[in-house]
Design a protein around this motif. Structure first.
Motif, short mmCIF file in Angstrom:
data_model
loop_
_atom_site.label_atom_id
_atom_site.label_comp_id
_atom_site.label_asym_id
_atom_site.label_seq_id
_atom_site.Cartn_x
_atom_site.Cartn_y
_atom_site.Cartn_z
N VAL A 263 0.72 -1.17 -0.13
CA VAL A 263 -0.03 -0.09 -0.01
C VAL A 263 0.83 1.20 0.06
O VAL A 263 0.62 2.20 -0.62
CB VAL A 263 -1.07 0.11 1.09
CG1 VAL A 263 -1.96 1.30 1.33
CG2 VAL A 263 -1.90 -1.12 1.03
N PRO A 264 1.92 1.34 0.95
CA PRO A 264 2.84 2.59 0.67
C PRO A 264 3.43 2.76 -0.70
O PRO A 264 3.34 3.91 -1.23
CB PRO A 264 3.84 2.33 1.97
CG PRO A 264 3.04 1.53 2.87
CD PRO A 264 2.23 0.50 1.77
N VAL A 265 3.75 1.68 -1.37
CA VAL A 265 4.28 1.79 -2.51
C VAL A 265 3.30 2.30 -3.50
O VAL A 265 3.61 3.14 -4.47
CB VAL A 265 5.03 0.42 -3.19
CG1 VAL A 265 5.35 0.56 -4.30
CG2 VAL A 265 6.33 0.23 -2.19
N LYS A 266 2.27 2.03 -3.31
CA LYS A 266 0.98 2.34 -4.44
C LYS A 266 0.85 3.53 -4.19
O LYS A 266 0.92 4.49 -5.24
CB LYS A 266 0.15 1.48 -3.93
CG LYS A 266 -1.38 1.69 -4.82
CD LYS A 266 -2.60 0.83 -4.47
CE LYS A 266 -3.80 1.28 -5.00
NZ LYS A 266 -4.96 0.34 -4.73
N ARG A 267 0.77 4.17 -2.84
CA ARG A 267 0.64 5.62 -2.71
C ARG A 267 1.73 6.46 -3.29
O ARG A 267 1.47 7.53 -3.59
CB ARG A 267 0.22 5.97 -1.24
CG ARG A 267 -0.80 5.11 -0.84
CD ARG A 267 -1.21 5.14 0.52
NE ARG A 267 -1.21 6.68 1.06
CZ ARG A 267 -1.47 7.02 2.47
NH1 ARG A 267 -1.44 6.03 3.26
NH2 ARG A 267 -1.51 8.29 2.81
N ILE A 268 2.95 6.02 -2.94
CA ILE A 268 3.97 6.77 -3.73
C ILE A 268 4.10 6.78 -5.10
O ILE A 268 4.16 8.17 -5.61
CB ILE A 268 5.48 5.90 -3.04
CG1 ILE A 268 5.74 6.38 -1.65
CG2 ILE A 268 6.76 6.60 -3.86
CD1 ILE A 268 6.96 5.45 -1.13
N LEU A 269 3.79 5.67 -5.86
CA LEU A 269 3.68 5.85 -7.19
C LEU A 269 2.32 6.52 -7.77
O LEU A 269 2.37 7.20 -9.04
CB LEU A 269 3.55 4.28 -7.71
CG LEU A 269 4.76 3.50 -7.59
CD1 LEU A 269 4.48 2.08 -8.07
CD2 LEU A 269 5.96 3.79 -8.22
N MET A 270 1.52 6.94 -6.81
CA MET A 270 0.42 7.73 -7.15
C MET A 270 0.82 9.35 -6.87
O MET A 270 -0.37 10.29 -7.19
CB MET A 270 -1.18 7.20 -6.23
CG MET A 270 -1.57 6.18 -6.59
SD MET A 270 -2.87 5.49 -5.41
CE MET A 270 -3.89 6.84 -5.68
N GLY A 271 1.87 9.39 -6.33
CA GLY A 271 2.34 10.83 -6.25
C GLY A 271 2.46 11.32 -5.04
O GLY A 271 2.64 12.55 -4.74
N GLU A 272 2.01 10.64 -3.95
CA GLU A 272 1.89 11.12 -2.51
C GLU A 272 3.47 11.11 -2.14
O GLU A 272 4.39 10.23 -2.36
CB GLU A 272 1.05 10.40 -1.58
CG GLU A 272 -0.42 10.34 -1.91
CD GLU A 272 -1.28 9.54 -0.87
OE1 GLU A 272 -1.84 8.83 -1.19
OE2 GLU A 272 -0.66 9.92 0.19
N PRO A 273 3.85 12.22 -1.30
CA PRO A 273 5.06 12.25 -0.79
C PRO A 273 5.52 11.07 0.21
O PRO A 273 4.49 10.63 1.05
CB PRO A 273 5.08 13.59 0.03
CG PRO A 273 3.95 14.16 -0.22
CD PRO A 273 3.00 13.41 -0.63
N PRO A 274 6.65 10.44 -0.03
CA PRO A 274 7.00 9.44 0.99
C PRO A 274 6.96 9.54 2.21
O PRO A 274 6.49 8.52 2.86
CB PRO A 274 8.41 9.15 0.27
CG PRO A 274 8.90 10.20 -0.47
CD PRO A 274 7.71 10.65 -1.01
N GLU A 275 7.34 10.86 2.83
CA GLU A 275 7.32 10.95 4.18
C GLU A 275 5.78 10.92 4.82
O GLU A 275 5.64 10.66 5.99
CB GLU A 275 7.91 12.15 4.51
CG GLU A 275 7.46 13.53 4.02
CD GLU A 275 8.02 13.91 2.59
OE1 GLU A 275 8.29 12.95 1.91
OE2 GLU A 275 7.56 14.77 2.04
#
Length: 654
Positions: A618-630
């Motif tokens: 889920v975090p990788v998915k959200r990062i690939l959607m453009g959300e800031p990793p932090e």
């Protein structure tokens, strides 16, 4: 509904095994003393989840739970959340650990990369626990105060936890490989009074000095009044702290006393994986954990006096709490601190031989790694004492089931389990009197009203649905620390089906009562109404010898569509050429469905995982959607934070 073929039976208990099982004796007892006729396990399970008061009071009576004051009723409220169990009762979890013990019998066997295999008797464990309890009291620690531990999986950690339980202090632990931010995100929430820590540790043959980390932890937790440091690595003194020797000496010669506590008095605080936001600080009570683990460890794990139980874990995973709780039975436990792959993947099997382990617990990933690396556990080792292997952490694939029986033979009881930190136990798991079907979990656990539901709340059999629990259980969280109005607890488990626990996994309950876990429901891939758990895709991809690890996500696109992106870690000297891409896609098409063939496949250096080994889908998915990793992941909560950089860079380049 098309009936799927029944998988092969890999093991069935013989009559002697069934007769010896604790479950068999308990079933007879409830028939004789409660009038419950359960001709098979399914009938016993049905009774356990329909007559909650009858079942849990039977566990209380059968295992002779000691209470300083009696309970007034078994279940005052069956609301979820908010169930009220055994009001009026006062007891102590640790008292049940130490009752009726032979001081000369072995309680713990422990080894690490720093220490050879050593034993603690029950007499030594009691003496050390009593000294720590008295020392904590001398520091002003009492019921309800929080003691946090930055300790590895060593015997001292077990004694320290039991000391906290004895005096009514609330325990919480992280392993010393956790980074500063990750520890503070957990411990600072509960405002601890005392920190117990090591100066450093050894992992994979490398030494890690944690003295600077301890300074940062102390600076970040203003509630701390005392810090006690065990010189585990021998890095040198830490300023303004108590040495472990001084600490225990302060309580030397003390008798071990147990403070009677309300049934729902906080025993420990566990944490969610912490991949998004602050980890949930999950509070469990003395009484609920005591009853759940008496049930689980006797009836499902089937621990006996001649068993030596091992589970590979750190103090940052609920399996450590589970393993320590095995001391509620007559079995002894085996601890290990270190890498499961150093100097090679045979190290834990070597330990199994040296320690005479009878029940060997590990993760599905470890078994898969052993299979792919060509490890032969019984080759050159005497593992004749080993009669059971348990697996948890992720779904155990049919390939690993088959591998275990190829390596250990038909007498092995292989049980896969699934549950979690939320209940510190199993929702589905092993049953010593039932057969083992390849790729399946044996049954739903007693007292756990587990079902598979569709989105409308209809029960499913033989189909994949949401894992739900429809009735309360004593080890469900009392609350989340700091969640004053209970909203975070409700949002976590009860937002989809009000009054019913939604666990967040996809599950299938077969018509034989077995269970198959298909991965997290929040990372499941839906194509044309066909839902596919990520574990099914991994099972197909990892069947290829060239692929040693994988991560798959379904990334929404701006036009309303989505892309399935598969990332693979390849064996050394292997390239992701057109032929390998073709074979990966062909395997997924044939094993899963044509709908779930990835839109893109990329080779990556490593799959990012949490410290407890979970894949960061889920975090990788959200990062690939453009959300800031932090905003979506704490790097300190990762076992390999550098593995996240690939996805961060890819998101920025998109």
């Amino acid at each position: 509904m098309t009936l799927k073929p029944q998988p092969p039976i890999l093991w069935s208990p013989d009559e002697e095994r069934k007769e010896r099982a604790n479950l068999t004796a308990f079933t007879r007892w409830v028939r004789e003393h409660r009038g419950v006729d359960a001709p098979d396990y399914e009938a016993l399970w049905r009774w356990s989840v329909t007559d909650l008061e009858g079942f849990w009071s039977a566990i209380w009576e059968y295992y002779r739970v000691r209470a300083a004051t009696p309970y007034t009723t078994v279940l005052a409220s069956d609301a979820m959340p908010g169930a009220v169990w055994f009001p009026g009762a006062t007891l102590n979890y640790a008292e049940h650990i130490f009752r009726d013990r032979d001081p000369s019998a072995v309680a713990i066997r422990h080894a690490s990369e720093l220490r050879p295999l050593t034993e603690w008797t029950w007499g030594e464990l009691r003496t050390r626990t009593a000294a720590i309890a008295a020392a904590l009291r001398s520091l002003g620690v009492g019921p309800g105060d929080r003691v946090v531990a930055y300790l590895p999986n060593i015997a001292e950690a077990t004694a320290a936890f039991l000391a906290c339980a004895a005096i009514g202090a609330t325990w919480s632990s992280c392993s010393p490989d956790f980074g500063v931010r990750s520890v503070l995100d957990r411990f600072a929430q509960i405002e601890p009074k005392v920190l117990l820590a090591v100066d450093g540790y050894r992992y994979g043959g490398k030494d890690f000095d944690r003295r600077d980390v301890l300074k940062a932890l102390r600076d970040g937790m203003p509630s701390l009044q005392h810090t006690v440091v065990l010189p585990y690595l021998g890095c040198g003194p830490v300023a303004d702290t108590l040495s472990w020797a001084e600490f225990e000496a302060a309580g030397e010669g003390a008798e071990l006393e147990f403070t009677p506590l309300p049934f729902d008095h906080p025993l420990w605080v566990l944490y969610s994986s912490g991949t998004t936001g602050l980890p949930k600080a999950i509070v469990h009570g003395h009484g609920g954990i005591l009853l759940e683990q008496l049930k689980n460890l006797h009836l499902h794990l089937d621990a006996h006096a001649d068993d030596r139980v091992f589970w590979f874990t750190t103090t940052g995973w609920m399996m450590w709490n589970f393993l320590v709780s095995v001391l509620l039975t007559d079995a002894s436990i085996v601890l290990y601190d270190g890498s499961p792959a150093y100097p090679d993947l045979g190290v834990l099997w070597d330990l199994a031989e040296r320690a005479g382990i009878t029940i060997f617990g590990t993760s599905a990933g470890y078994l898969a790694n052993c299979r792919k690396a060509g490890i032969h556990p019984t080759g050159g080792r005497n593992l004749s004492a080993l009669h059971a292997i348990g697996s948890t952490g992720s779904p155990l694939s049919p390939d690993e089931f088959a591998w275990c029986y190829q390596e250990f033979g038909s007498d092995l009881w292989l049980f896969s389990t699934s549950g979690g930190t939320d209940i510190c136990s199993c929702l589905v798991g092993g049953v010593p009197t039932l057969p083992v079907y390849q790729g399946e979990i044996q049954a739903r656990s007693l007292g756990m009203a587990v079902a598979s539901w569709d989105s409308a709340g209809n029960e499913l059999v033989g189909e994949v649905g949401e894992l739900v629990v429809t009735r309360p259980a004593p080890s469900m969280p009392l609350y989340f620390w700091g969640d004053k109005d209970g909203s975070r607890l409700r949002d976590s488990y009860f937002s989809m089906y009000p009054g019913v626990w939604r666990h967040g996994d996809w599950i299938e309950i077969t018509d034989r009562g077995t269970a198959i876990i298909y991965g997290r429901s929040d990372s499941t891939i839906n194509r044309g109404g066909v839902r596919m758990g990520t574990s099914e895709i991994y099972r197909s991809v990892l069947a290829l010898e060239e692929v040693i690890d994988a991560l798959v996500v379904d990334v929404p696109q701006s036009d309303g569509s989505s892309r399935i992106e598969l990332f693979v870690v390849l064996r050394e000297n292997t390239v992701l050429d057109d032929d390998l891409v073709r074979r990966i896609k062909q395997g997924i098409r044939e094993d899963c469905s044509p709908r779930h063939v990835p839109d893109g496949i990329q080779a990556i250096p490593a799959v990012p995982r949490t410290l407890s080994g979970k894949v960061l889908e889920v975090p990788v998915k959200r990062i690939l959607m453009g959300e800031p990793p932090e905003r979506v992941v704490s790097r300190d909560s990762l076992a390999n934070p550098e593995a996240l950089d690939y996805f961060v860079h890819q998101s920025r380049d998109a």
